[in-house]
Design a protein around this motif. Sequence first.
Motif, PDB file in Angstrom:
ATOM      1  N   GLY A 104       0.674  -1.256  -0.064  1.00  0.00           N
ATOM      2  CA  GLY A 104      -0.097   0.077  -0.094  1.00  0.00           C
ATOM      3  C   GLY A 104       0.772   1.166  -0.005  1.00  0.00           C
ATOM      4  N   ASP A 105       2.075   0.983  -0.117  1.00  0.00           N
ATOM      5  CA  ASP A 105       3.159   2.314  -0.175  1.00  0.00           C
ATOM      6  C   ASP A 105       3.262   2.812  -1.537  1.00  0.00           C
ATOM      7  N   PHE A 106       3.395   4.138  -1.908  1.00  0.00           N
ATOM      8  CA  PHE A 106       3.576   4.605  -3.237  1.00  0.00           C
ATOM      9  C   PHE A 106       4.842   4.211  -3.521  1.00  0.00           C
ATOM     10  N   PHE A 107       4.739   3.979  -5.101  1.00  0.00           N
ATOM     11  CA  PHE A 107       6.078   3.806  -5.521  1.00  0.00           C
ATOM     12  C   PHE A 107       7.051   5.088  -5.472  1.00  0.00           C
ATOM     13  N   TYR A 108       8.427   4.625  -5.854  1.00  0.00           N
ATOM     14  CA  TYR A 108       9.406   5.740  -5.688  1.00  0.00           C
ATOM     15  C   TYR A 108       9.100   6.683  -7.152  1.00  0.00           C
ATOM     16  N   LEU A 109       9.735   7.900  -7.133  1.00  0.00           N
ATOM     17  CA  LEU A 109       9.499   8.583  -8.029  1.00  0.00           C
ATOM     18  C   LEU A 109       9.649   8.232  -9.569  1.00  0.00           C
ATOM     19  N   ALA A 110      10.806   7.552  -9.700  1.00  0.00           N
ATOM     20  CA  ALA A 110      11.057   7.083 -11.095  1.00  0.00           C
ATOM     21  C   ALA A 110       9.787   6.049 -11.636  1.00  0.00           C
ATOM     22  N   ASP A 111       9.367   5.264 -10.805  1.00  0.00           N
ATOM     23  CA  ASP A 111       8.214   4.532 -11.131  1.00  0.00           C
ATOM     24  C   ASP A 111       6.899   5.485 -11.270  1.00  0.00           C
ATOM     25  N   LEU A 112       6.788   6.425 -10.334  1.00  0.00           N
ATOM     26  CA  LEU A 112       5.410   7.206 -10.479  1.00  0.00           C
ATOM     27  C   LEU A 112       5.468   7.973 -11.839  1.00  0.00           C
ATOM     28  N   ILE A 113       6.846   8.583 -12.310  1.00  0.00           N
ATOM     29  CA  ILE A 113       6.973   9.098 -13.516  1.00  0.00           C
ATOM     30  C   ILE A 113       6.676   8.164 -14.742  1.00  0.00           C
ATOM     31  N   ASP A 114       6.975   6.900 -14.804  1.00  0.00           N
ATOM     32  CA  ASP A 114       6.699   5.913 -15.572  1.00  0.00           C
ATOM     33  C   ASP A 114       5.148   5.800 -15.700  1.00  0.00           C
ATOM     34  N   LYS A 115       4.604   5.350 -14.577  1.00  0.00           N
ATOM     35  CA  LYS A 115       3.163   5.226 -14.390  1.00  0.00           C
ATOM     36  C   LYS A 115       2.342   6.424 -15.047  1.00  0.00           C
ATOM     37  N   MET A 116       2.787   7.801 -14.543  1.00  0.00           N
ATOM     38  CA  MET A 116       2.159   8.785 -15.250  1.00  0.00           C
ATOM     39  C   MET A 116       2.374   8.961 -16.443  1.00  0.00           C
ATOM     40  N   LEU A 117       3.367   8.707 -17.454  1.00  0.00           N
ATOM     41  CA  LEU A 117       3.584   8.604 -18.765  1.00  0.00           C
ATOM     42  C   LEU A 117       2.771   7.754 -19.564  1.00  0.00           C
ATOM     43  N   GLN A 118       2.661   6.508 -18.741  1.00  0.00           N
ATOM     44  CA  GLN A 118       1.834   5.489 -19.478  1.00  0.00           C
ATOM     45  C   GLN A 118       0.391   5.364 -19.350  1.00  0.00           C
ATOM     46  N   GLU A 119      -0.032   6.328 -18.350  1.00  0.00           N
ATOM     47  CA  GLU A 119      -1.566   6.368 -18.038  1.00  0.00           C
ATOM     48  C   GLU A 119      -2.420   6.720 -19.163  1.00  0.00           C
ATOM     49  N   THR A 120      -3.354   6.362 -19.501  1.00  0.00           N
ATOM     50  CA  THR A 120      -4.197   6.410 -20.467  1.00  0.00           C
ATOM     51  C   THR A 120      -5.497   7.676 -20.080  1.00  0.00           C
ATOM     52  N   THR A 121      -5.535   7.634 -19.014  1.00  0.00           N
ATOM     53  CA  THR A 121      -6.718   8.381 -18.200  1.00  0.00           C
ATOM     54  C   THR A 121      -6.683   9.996 -18.619  1.00  0.00           C
ATOM     55  N   TRP A 122      -5.389  10.389 -18.772  1.00  0.00           N
ATOM     56  CA  TRP A 122      -5.080  11.675 -19.430  1.00  0.00           C
ATOM     57  C   TRP A 122      -4.275  11.741 -20.460  1.00  0.00           C
ATOM     58  N   ASN A 123      -3.811  12.970 -21.073  1.00  0.00           N
ATOM     59  CA  ASN A 123      -3.062  13.151 -22.214  1.00  0.00           C
ATOM     60  C   ASN A 123      -1.985  14.426 -21.684  1.00  0.00           C
ATOM     61  N   LEU A 124      -0.933  13.761 -21.304  1.00  0.00           N
ATOM     62  CA  LEU A 124       0.133  14.897 -20.769  1.00  0.00           C
ATOM     63  C   LEU A 124       0.728  15.523 -22.042  1.00  0.00           C
ATOM     64  N   GLY A 125       1.002  17.009 -21.849  1.00  0.00           N
ATOM     65  CA  GLY A 125       1.644  17.553 -22.925  1.00  0.00           C
ATOM     66  C   GLY A 125       2.794  17.115 -23.345  1.00  0.00           C
ATOM     67  N   ARG A 126       3.436  16.990 -24.626  1.00  0.00           N
ATOM     68  CA  ARG A 126       4.748  16.834 -24.889  1.00  0.00           C
ATOM     69  C   ARG A 126       5.968  17.263 -24.256  1.00  0.00           C
ATOM     70  N   ASN A 127       5.942  18.445 -23.898  1.00  0.00           N
ATOM     71  CA  ASN A 127       7.048  19.170 -22.906  1.00  0.00           C
ATOM     72  C   ASN A 127       7.011  18.576 -21.666  1.00  0.00           C
ATOM     73  N   VAL A 128       5.678  18.495 -21.129  1.00  0.00           N
ATOM     74  CA  VAL A 128       5.686  17.913 -19.704  1.00  0.00           C
ATOM     75  C   VAL A 128       6.301  16.394 -19.452  1.00  0.00           C
ATOM     76  N   LYS A 129       5.832  15.862 -20.697  1.00  0.00           N
ATOM     77  CA  LYS A 129       6.613  14.376 -20.565  1.00  0.00           C
ATOM     78  C   LYS A 129       7.809  14.075 -20.569  1.00  0.00           C
ATOM     79  N   GLN A 130       8.530  15.047 -21.476  1.00  0.00           N
ATOM     80  CA  GLN A 130      10.175  15.286 -21.441  1.00  0.00           C
ATOM     81  C   GLN A 130      10.838  15.811 -20.271  1.00  0.00           C
ATOM     82  N   ALA A 131      10.032  16.763 -19.705  1.00  0.00           N
ATOM     83  CA  ALA A 131      10.519  17.376 -18.326  1.00  0.00           C
ATOM     84  C   ALA A 131      10.575  16.577 -17.320  1.00  0.00           C
ATOM     85  N   LEU A 132       9.592  15.708 -17.095  1.00  0.00           N
ATOM     86  CA  LEU A 132       9.548  15.088 -15.899  1.00  0.00           C
ATOM     87  C   LEU A 132      10.722  14.210 -15.286  1.00  0.00           C
ATOM     88  N   PRO A 133      11.333  13.616 -16.205  1.00  0.00           N
ATOM     89  CA  PRO A 133      12.605  12.859 -16.152  1.00  0.00           C
ATOM     90  C   PRO A 133      13.767  13.700 -15.714  1.00  0.00           C
TER      91      PRO A 133
END
Length: 176
Positions: A104-133
Amino acid sequence: MTEFNIGATTQGIVELVKKLKADVPKRFVPPSDGTRPSSESLLPYAMVNGTRGYIVKVANQINGCYEKGWFDGCTVMMRRMIETLIIECFEEHNIASKIKNPAGDFFYLADLIDKMLQETTWNLGRNVKQALPRLKNVGDKSAHSRRYNAHREDIDKLAIDFRDACQELIYLAKLK
């Protein structure tokens, strides 16, 4: 010429100093819940005002660290803001289980970013996708690398990406 009683005047000054000393704290410290910085160098207050109190406090710390020249602290707090906002997005959309381990613990940030980028519930902007890492990387170096010290220029290069990422994540989390 008026005569002064030097003894009485000196005694009065000594008493005044004693009273002032009793009223003044040993050290001048900010309030326990922090203060607002005098500038909004990285995140405008208007962007975070009305969201969650802890988000506003982190934004204040980001801006305060930047204006004081505490750049490692600033990048670590920037990293924390990204992590917090990603979690807020998943929670708002009732899919937080996608970013938690079996305990029940949240993932570390690297995995959170991966999940954020893969999630289909939303469509992240191109710049934000590149900026997060990139944002994670500089925060990681400040937090974990013994020989790395962030400089203002490191943050300045990321400032627009950071602001854009925060704004997009705030909207995706429906905090504004």
